[in-house]
Design a protein around this motif. Structure first.
Motif, PDB file in Angstrom:
ATOM      1  N   ARG A   7     -14.663 -13.767   0.874  1.00  0.00           N
ATOM      2  CA  ARG A   7     -13.474 -13.085   1.394  1.00  0.00           C
ATOM      3  C   ARG A   7     -12.450 -14.071   1.914  1.00  0.00           C
ATOM      4  N   ARG A   8     -11.222 -13.838   1.554  1.00  0.00           N
ATOM      5  CA  ARG A   8     -10.072 -14.524   2.145  1.00  0.00           C
ATOM      6  C   ARG A   8      -8.963 -13.512   2.267  1.00  0.00           C
ATOM      7  N   SER A   9      -8.069 -13.705   3.187  1.00  0.00           N
ATOM      8  CA  SER A   9      -6.902 -12.822   3.229  1.00  0.00           C
ATOM      9  C   SER A   9      -6.051 -13.108   1.999  1.00  0.00           C
ATOM     10  N   ILE A  10      -5.757 -12.072   1.233  1.00  0.00           N
ATOM     11  CA  ILE A  10      -4.988 -12.219  -0.004  1.00  0.00           C
ATOM     12  C   ILE A  10      -3.556 -11.767   0.243  1.00  0.00           C
ATOM     13  N   GLY A 108     -11.112   5.021  18.487  1.00  0.00           N
ATOM     14  CA  GLY A 108     -10.449   5.029  17.180  1.00  0.00           C
ATOM     15  C   GLY A 108     -10.145   3.652  16.626  1.00  0.00           C
ATOM     16  N   ARG A 109      -9.553   2.787  17.439  1.00  0.00           N
ATOM     17  CA  ARG A 109      -9.171   1.468  16.933  1.00  0.00           C
ATOM     18  C   ARG A 109     -10.398   0.599  16.659  1.00  0.00           C
ATOM     19  N   GLU A 110     -11.328   0.550  17.612  1.00  0.00           N
ATOM     20  CA  GLU A 110     -12.466  -0.351  17.392  1.00  0.00           C
ATOM     21  C   GLU A 110     -13.345   0.132  16.230  1.00  0.00           C
ATOM     22  N   CYS A 131      -5.966  -7.766   2.765  1.00  0.00           N
ATOM     23  CA  CYS A 131      -5.412  -8.465   3.931  1.00  0.00           C
ATOM     24  C   CYS A 131      -5.016  -7.429   4.974  1.00  0.00           C
ATOM     25  N   TRP A 132      -5.367  -7.683   6.218  1.00  0.00           N
ATOM     26  CA  TRP A 132      -4.944  -6.792   7.295  1.00  0.00           C
ATOM     27  C   TRP A 132      -3.427  -6.737   7.321  1.00  0.00           C
ATOM     28  N   ALA A 133      -2.902  -5.543   7.449  1.00  0.00           N
ATOM     29  CA  ALA A 133      -1.445  -5.372   7.515  1.00  0.00           C
ATOM     30  C   ALA A 133      -1.024  -5.268   8.974  1.00  0.00           C
ATOM     31  N   GLY A 134      -1.088  -6.402   9.671  1.00  0.00           N
ATOM     32  CA  GLY A 134      -0.860  -6.418  11.115  1.00  0.00           C
ATOM     33  C   GLY A 134       0.540  -5.977  11.517  1.00  0.00           C
ATOM     34  N   LEU A 135       1.534  -6.339  10.702  1.00  0.00           N
ATOM     35  CA  LEU A 135       2.914  -5.957  11.052  1.00  0.00           C
ATOM     36  C   LEU A 135       3.121  -4.459  10.843  1.00  0.00           C
ATOM     37  N   PHE A 136       2.498  -3.957   9.790  1.00  0.00           N
ATOM     38  CA  PHE A 136       2.506  -2.511   9.572  1.00  0.00           C
ATOM     39  C   PHE A 136       1.868  -1.816  10.771  1.00  0.00           C
ATOM     40  N   GLU A 137       0.711  -2.364  11.206  1.00  0.00           N
ATOM     41  CA  GLU A 137       0.002  -1.763  12.352  1.00  0.00           C
ATOM     42  C   GLU A 137       0.868  -1.786  13.606  1.00  0.00           C
ATOM     43  N   PHE A 138       1.553  -2.904  13.810  1.00  0.00           N
ATOM     44  CA  PHE A 138       2.418  -3.059  14.989  1.00  0.00           C
ATOM     45  C   PHE A 138       3.405  -1.884  15.061  1.00  0.00           C
ATOM     46  N   LEU A 163      -4.940  -1.833   5.806  1.00  0.00           N
ATOM     47  CA  LEU A 163      -5.406  -2.942   4.974  1.00  0.00           C
ATOM     48  C   LEU A 163      -4.703  -2.903   3.625  1.00  0.00           C
ATOM     49  N   MET A 164      -4.001  -3.995   3.294  1.00  0.00           N
ATOM     50  CA  MET A 164      -3.428  -4.083   1.939  1.00  0.00           C
ATOM     51  C   MET A 164      -4.569  -4.400   0.981  1.00  0.00           C
ATOM     52  N   VAL A 165      -4.499  -3.853  -0.212  1.00  0.00           N
ATOM     53  CA  VAL A 165      -5.498  -4.194  -1.231  1.00  0.00           C
ATOM     54  C   VAL A 165      -4.841  -4.339  -2.592  1.00  0.00           C
ATOM     55  N   LEU A 175     -12.031 -21.990   1.653  1.00  0.00           N
ATOM     56  CA  LEU A 175     -11.723 -20.998   2.678  1.00  0.00           C
ATOM     57  C   LEU A 175     -10.735 -21.589   3.678  1.00  0.00           C
ATOM     58  N   VAL A 176     -10.164 -20.760   4.516  1.00  0.00           N
ATOM     59  CA  VAL A 176      -9.223 -21.214   5.543  1.00  0.00           C
ATOM     60  C   VAL A 176     -10.024 -21.866   6.679  1.00  0.00           C
ATOM     61  N   ASP A 177      -9.474 -22.980   7.201  1.00  0.00           N
ATOM     62  CA  ASP A 177     -10.178 -23.733   8.251  1.00  0.00           C
ATOM     63  C   ASP A 177     -10.519 -22.865   9.461  1.00  0.00           C
ATOM     64  N   ARG A 178     -11.599 -23.196  10.092  1.00  0.00           N
ATOM     65  CA  ARG A 178     -11.996 -22.542  11.332  1.00  0.00           C
ATOM     66  C   ARG A 178     -12.298 -23.614  12.373  1.00  0.00           C
ATOM     67  N   ASN A 179     -12.194 -23.216  13.623  1.00  0.00           N
ATOM     68  CA  ASN A 179     -12.622 -24.121  14.693  1.00  0.00           C
ATOM     69  C   ASN A 179     -14.112 -24.383  14.540  1.00  0.00           C
TER      70      ASN A 179
HETATM   71  C1  LIG Z   1      -5.857  -7.631  13.059  1.00  0.00           C
HETATM   72  C2  LIG Z   1      -5.341  -8.565  12.006  1.00  0.00           C
HETATM   73  C3  LIG Z   1      -4.016  -8.482  11.607  1.00  0.00           C
HETATM   74  C4  LIG Z   1      -3.519  -9.342  10.610  1.00  0.00           C
HETATM   75  N1  LIG Z   1      -2.247  -9.187  10.166  1.00  0.00           N
HETATM   76  C5  LIG Z   1      -1.784  -9.935   9.152  1.00  0.00           C
HETATM   77  C6  LIG Z   1      -0.461  -9.735   8.642  1.00  0.00           C
HETATM   78  O1  LIG Z   1       0.306  -8.877   9.100  1.00  0.00           O
HETATM   79  N2  LIG Z   1      -0.046 -10.516   7.611  1.00  0.00           N
HETATM   80  C7  LIG Z   1      -0.850 -11.476   7.070  1.00  0.00           C
HETATM   81  O2  LIG Z   1      -0.424 -12.148   6.134  1.00  0.00           O
HETATM   82  N3  LIG Z   1      -2.112 -11.697   7.533  1.00  0.00           N
HETATM   83  C8  LIG Z   1      -2.594 -10.945   8.549  1.00  0.00           C
HETATM   84  N4  LIG Z   1      -3.876 -11.125   9.010  1.00  0.00           N
HETATM   85  C9  LIG Z   1      -4.746 -12.113   8.356  1.00  0.00           C
HETATM   86  C10 LIG Z   1      -4.987 -13.370   9.199  1.00  0.00           C
HETATM   87  O3  LIG Z   1      -3.811 -14.138   9.215  1.00  0.00           O
HETATM   88  C11 LIG Z   1      -6.173 -14.133   8.570  1.00  0.00           C
HETATM   89  O4  LIG Z   1      -7.335 -13.381   8.730  1.00  0.00           O
HETATM   90  C12 LIG Z   1      -6.381 -15.527   9.162  1.00  0.00           C
HETATM   91  O5  LIG Z   1      -5.263 -16.332   8.930  1.00  0.00           O
HETATM   92  C13 LIG Z   1      -7.612 -16.219   8.577  1.00  0.00           C
HETATM   93  O6  LIG Z   1      -7.535 -16.285   7.177  1.00  0.00           O
HETATM   94  P1  LIG Z   1      -8.635 -15.626   6.232  1.00  0.00           P
HETATM   95  O7  LIG Z   1      -8.679 -14.144   6.531  1.00  0.00           O
HETATM   96  O8  LIG Z   1      -8.171 -15.888   4.830  1.00  0.00           O
HETATM   97  O9  LIG Z   1      -9.952 -16.264   6.520  1.00  0.00           O
HETATM   98  C14 LIG Z   1      -4.378 -10.309  10.020  1.00  0.00           C
HETATM   99  C15 LIG Z   1      -5.713 -10.386  10.433  1.00  0.00           C
HETATM  100  C16 LIG Z   1      -6.198  -9.527  11.404  1.00  0.00           C
HETATM  101  C17 LIG Z   1      -7.653  -9.606  11.796  1.00  0.00           C
END
Ligand SMILES: Cc1cc2nc3c(=O)[nH]c(=O)nc-3n(C[C@H](O)[C@H](O)[C@H](O)COP(=O)(O)O)c2cc1C
Length: 187
Positions: A7-10, A108-110, A131-138, A163-165, A175-179
């Motif tokens: 998995r990676r955010s796409i 609901g959220r959790e 990929c999570w659509a965080g801005l949409f969620e906002f 979630l965008m798909v 994968l994307v770097d992690r601490n």
């Molecule tokens: C709650 C949440 C909201 C996020 N919102 C966005 C978003 O709006 N746009 C985006 O490009 N990525 C978004 N992400 C993806 C993160 O940027 C991503 O998970 C992080 O950079 C690590 O990369 P990876 O998922 O590929 O491992 C979101 C992730 C989470 C968990």
């Protein structure tokens, strides 16, 4: 190491919709996720029509313009859209899966985070990216009426996750770097 299937955010998708049956498989996995006291309570909206997503980006940009002070990144997303025609909010994703719950449901959220995380992990086994659509969620979490109306969210419900798909345009080699692991062992 072969990262296919990881998995990676796409954020770049092929311009083809995911068939409804495949989207249904994703949502069906979501309901097996653990939830607080098995309370579940999450229902899903599958958005098949990309035009609806295009419309929602338009709505979110308008919301950002009216609420520019809420986040430093808003001006960048507005510029991307207004000046360059780039959708950095929903990334031209062909589909989105929304989680919804009753307005008065405290978990609901959790529960939705748990459910949509299952979708994220399962999707690559079907060749689908997400990929999570965080801005949409906002925007949705602020209960912006034009956005809620677009998805026919009734007054007693709220959007609890998005979630965008779609099919990934590129294959990733890493994968994307992690601490570093931060762990303490006691006992
Ligand atoms: C709650 C949440 C909201 C996020 N919102 C966005 C978003 O709006 N746009 C985006 O490009 N990525 C978004 N992400 C993806 C993160 O940027 C991503 O998970 C992080 O950079 C690590 O990369 P990876 O998922 O590929 O491992 C979101 C992730 C989470 C968990």
């Amino acid at each position: 190491m072969d990262f296919n299937g990881f998995r990676r955010s796409i954020r770049c998708y092929k311009n083809i919709p995911v068939p409804y049956e495949e989207l249904l498989k994703l949502v069906n996995i979501a309901r097996f996720a653990p939830t607080a006291s098995n309370s579940q309570g999450v229902s899903y909206i599958i958005v098949k029509d990309k035009k609806i997503l295009e419309k929602s980006t338009e709505i979110i940009v308008k919301w950002m313009e009216d609420n520019i002070e809420l986040h430093w990144s808003f001006s960048r997303h507005i510029n991307n859209y207004r000046k360059n025609g780039i959708d950095s909010i929903l990334r031209d994703a062909p589909n989105i899966i929304l989680a919804t719950a009753q307005k008065d449901f405290k978990n609901g959220r959790e529960n939705s985070i748990s459910a949509l995380s299952y979708v994220e992990l399962f999707a690559p086994t079907l060749g689908i990216g997400s990929c999570w659509a965080g801005l949409f969620e906002f925007c949705a979490f602020s209960n912006y009426v034009p956005l809620l109306d677009l998805f026919n969210i009734s007054k007693d419900k709220v959007i609890t996750g998005a979630l965008m798909v779609g099919y990934p345009k590129y294959k990733y080699k890493r994968l994307v770097d992690r601490n570093k692991l931060d762990v303490t062992c006691i006992g």
